[in-house]
Design a protein around this motif. Sequence first.
Motif, PDB file in Angstrom:
ATOM      1  N   ASP A  94       3.487 -11.909  -1.850  1.00 60.55           N
ATOM      2  CA  ASP A  94       4.368 -10.774  -1.583  1.00 60.55           C
ATOM      3  C   ASP A  94       5.690 -11.029  -2.300  1.00 60.55           C
ATOM      4  OD1 ASP A  94       5.680  -8.563  -0.660  1.00 60.55           O
ATOM      5  OD2 ASP A  94       5.902  -9.295   1.394  1.00 60.55           O
ATOM      6  N   LEU A  95       5.919 -10.299  -3.372  1.00 60.85           N
ATOM      7  CA  LEU A  95       7.112 -10.530  -4.195  1.00 60.85           C
ATOM      8  C   LEU A  95       8.406 -10.199  -3.462  1.00 60.85           C
ATOM      9  CD1 LEU A  95       5.944  -9.216  -7.696  1.00 60.85           C
ATOM     10  CD2 LEU A  95       5.885 -11.531  -6.794  1.00 60.85           C
ATOM     11  N   PRO A 103      10.711  -3.360  -2.112  1.00 59.80           N
ATOM     12  CA  PRO A 103       9.447  -2.682  -2.416  1.00 59.80           C
ATOM     13  C   PRO A 103       9.448  -1.932  -3.749  1.00 59.80           C
ATOM     14  CG  PRO A 103      10.102  -2.252  -0.155  1.00 59.80           C
ATOM     15  CD  PRO A 103      11.233  -2.973  -0.802  1.00 59.80           C
ATOM     16  N   LYS A 104      10.552  -1.313  -4.104  1.00 55.48           N
ATOM     17  CA  LYS A 104      10.571  -0.544  -5.355  1.00 55.48           C
ATOM     18  C   LYS A 104      10.591  -1.466  -6.577  1.00 55.48           C
ATOM     19  CE  LYS A 104      12.391   3.606  -3.367  1.00 55.48           C
ATOM     20  NZ  LYS A 104      13.327   4.690  -3.423  1.00 55.48           N
ATOM     21  N   ILE A 105      11.334  -2.551  -6.499  1.00 55.98           N
ATOM     22  CA  ILE A 105      11.348  -3.506  -7.610  1.00 55.98           C
ATOM     23  C   ILE A 105       9.991  -4.193  -7.706  1.00 55.98           C
ATOM     24  CG2 ILE A 105      12.396  -5.632  -8.480  1.00 55.98           C
ATOM     25  CD1 ILE A 105      15.045  -4.655  -7.339  1.00 55.98           C
ATOM     26  N   ARG A 106       9.385  -4.466  -6.550  1.00 55.55           N
ATOM     27  CA  ARG A 106       8.030  -5.048  -6.563  1.00 55.55           C
ATOM     28  C   ARG A 106       7.069  -4.132  -7.313  1.00 55.55           C
ATOM     29  NH1 ARG A 106       5.488  -5.405  -0.905  1.00 55.55           N
ATOM     30  NH2 ARG A 106       5.624  -3.170  -1.199  1.00 55.55           N
ATOM     31  N   SER A 107       7.161  -2.818  -7.091  1.00 52.62           N
ATOM     32  CA  SER A 107       6.265  -1.893  -7.800  1.00 52.62           C
ATOM     33  C   SER A 107       6.550  -1.885  -9.301  1.00 52.62           C
ATOM     34  CB  SER A 107       6.363  -0.486  -7.215  1.00 52.62           C
ATOM     35  OG  SER A 107       7.619   0.076  -7.487  1.00 52.62           O
ATOM     36  N   ALA A 119       2.849 -15.799 -11.268  1.00 52.28           N
ATOM     37  CA  ALA A 119       3.123 -14.985 -12.455  1.00 52.28           C
ATOM     38  C   ALA A 119       4.622 -14.735 -12.598  1.00 52.28           C
ATOM     39  CB  ALA A 119       2.371 -13.667 -12.376  1.00 52.28           C
ATOM     40  N   LEU A 120       5.299 -14.487 -11.472  1.00 53.60           N
ATOM     41  CA  LEU A 120       6.743 -14.283 -11.527  1.00 53.60           C
ATOM     42  C   LEU A 120       7.455 -15.575 -11.894  1.00 53.60           C
ATOM     43  CD1 LEU A 120       9.189 -12.455 -11.158  1.00 53.60           C
ATOM     44  CD2 LEU A 120       9.107 -12.957  -8.709  1.00 53.60           C
ATOM     45  N   ALA A 151      10.327 -17.762  -6.904  1.00 50.95           N
ATOM     46  CA  ALA A 151       8.886 -17.537  -6.928  1.00 50.95           C
ATOM     47  C   ALA A 151       8.134 -18.849  -7.134  1.00 50.95           C
ATOM     48  CB  ALA A 151       8.526 -16.539  -8.027  1.00 50.95           C
ATOM     49  N   LYS A 152       8.709 -19.748  -7.909  1.00 49.46           N
ATOM     50  CA  LYS A 152       8.062 -21.055  -8.119  1.00 49.46           C
ATOM     51  C   LYS A 152       8.036 -21.844  -6.823  1.00 49.46           C
ATOM     52  CE  LYS A 152       8.012 -25.169 -10.904  1.00 49.46           C
ATOM     53  NZ  LYS A 152       8.618 -25.993 -11.905  1.00 49.46           N
ATOM     54  N   MET A 153       9.136 -21.814  -6.078  1.00 48.80           N
ATOM     55  CA  MET A 153       9.155 -22.512  -4.785  1.00 48.80           C
ATOM     56  C   MET A 153       8.108 -21.919  -3.841  1.00 48.80           C
ATOM     57  SD  MET A 153      13.107 -23.403  -3.845  1.00 48.80           S
ATOM     58  CE  MET A 153      14.078 -22.193  -4.720  1.00 48.80           C
ATOM     59  N   ALA A 154       7.984 -20.607  -3.842  1.00 48.40           N
ATOM     60  CA  ALA A 154       6.997 -19.960  -2.974  1.00 48.40           C
ATOM     61  C   ALA A 154       5.573 -20.295  -3.409  1.00 48.40           C
ATOM     62  CB  ALA A 154       7.207 -18.446  -2.977  1.00 48.40           C
ATOM     63  N   SER A 155       5.326 -20.284  -4.721  1.00 55.66           N
ATOM     64  CA  SER A 155       3.971 -20.568  -5.199  1.00 55.66           C
ATOM     65  C   SER A 155       3.563 -22.010  -4.945  1.00 55.66           C
ATOM     66  CB  SER A 155       3.846 -20.241  -6.683  1.00 55.66           C
ATOM     67  OG  SER A 155       4.549 -21.160  -7.471  1.00 55.66           O
TER      68      SER A 155
END
Length: 174
Positions: A94-95, A103-107, A119-120, A151-155
């Motif tokens: 979940d970005l 949500p809009k930037i995620r889309s 990927a992020l 995103a790297k920390m989350a992944s």
Amino acid sequence: MELEYMDIWCWLIPLSVGLICGFFGYLIGRGSNPKVDYESQIKELSRENEKAKNDLAKCEQKLAAGSSLNNGDYTVFDSAEAKKYIGKSVKLDDLTLVEGIGPKIRSLFHNYDIKTWKALAETSVAKCQEVLDSGGDRYKVHDPASWPMQAKMASEGKWKELARWQEEHKHGKL
């Protein structure tokens, strides 16, 4: 002519015309009955069935080989541990978990086929800015400089570090 005889002809003529038309209709319909080729349909469906079985076998082999269903990017995703540090329920990839992405930037990122944390994390800051610019002027206030790092920390499942970083840097700015 008498009326008694007229009653018989009123019935006899339409009945005989109906019988004759029915007989000719039967002959015409019987002669134009094409044969349906079910054999070719059965062969086509058998080919599709074999292809589906082969695809299933390949998927089962990948799964048996240890490849996970989430693109092999994560060893284990523990949502309970993530919730413990982040303070809210976390869904895989979940970005919006990244501070500054809604949500809009995620889309917008999904439009560029960036749908996972990995990927992020592999996306450059310039590419993140390009994604934001594609949304128009309303996204100019956002700063994507820290998004790949978060995103790297989350992944990698570094929930404690991510939570600490987000607490120290409100609104995701470096």
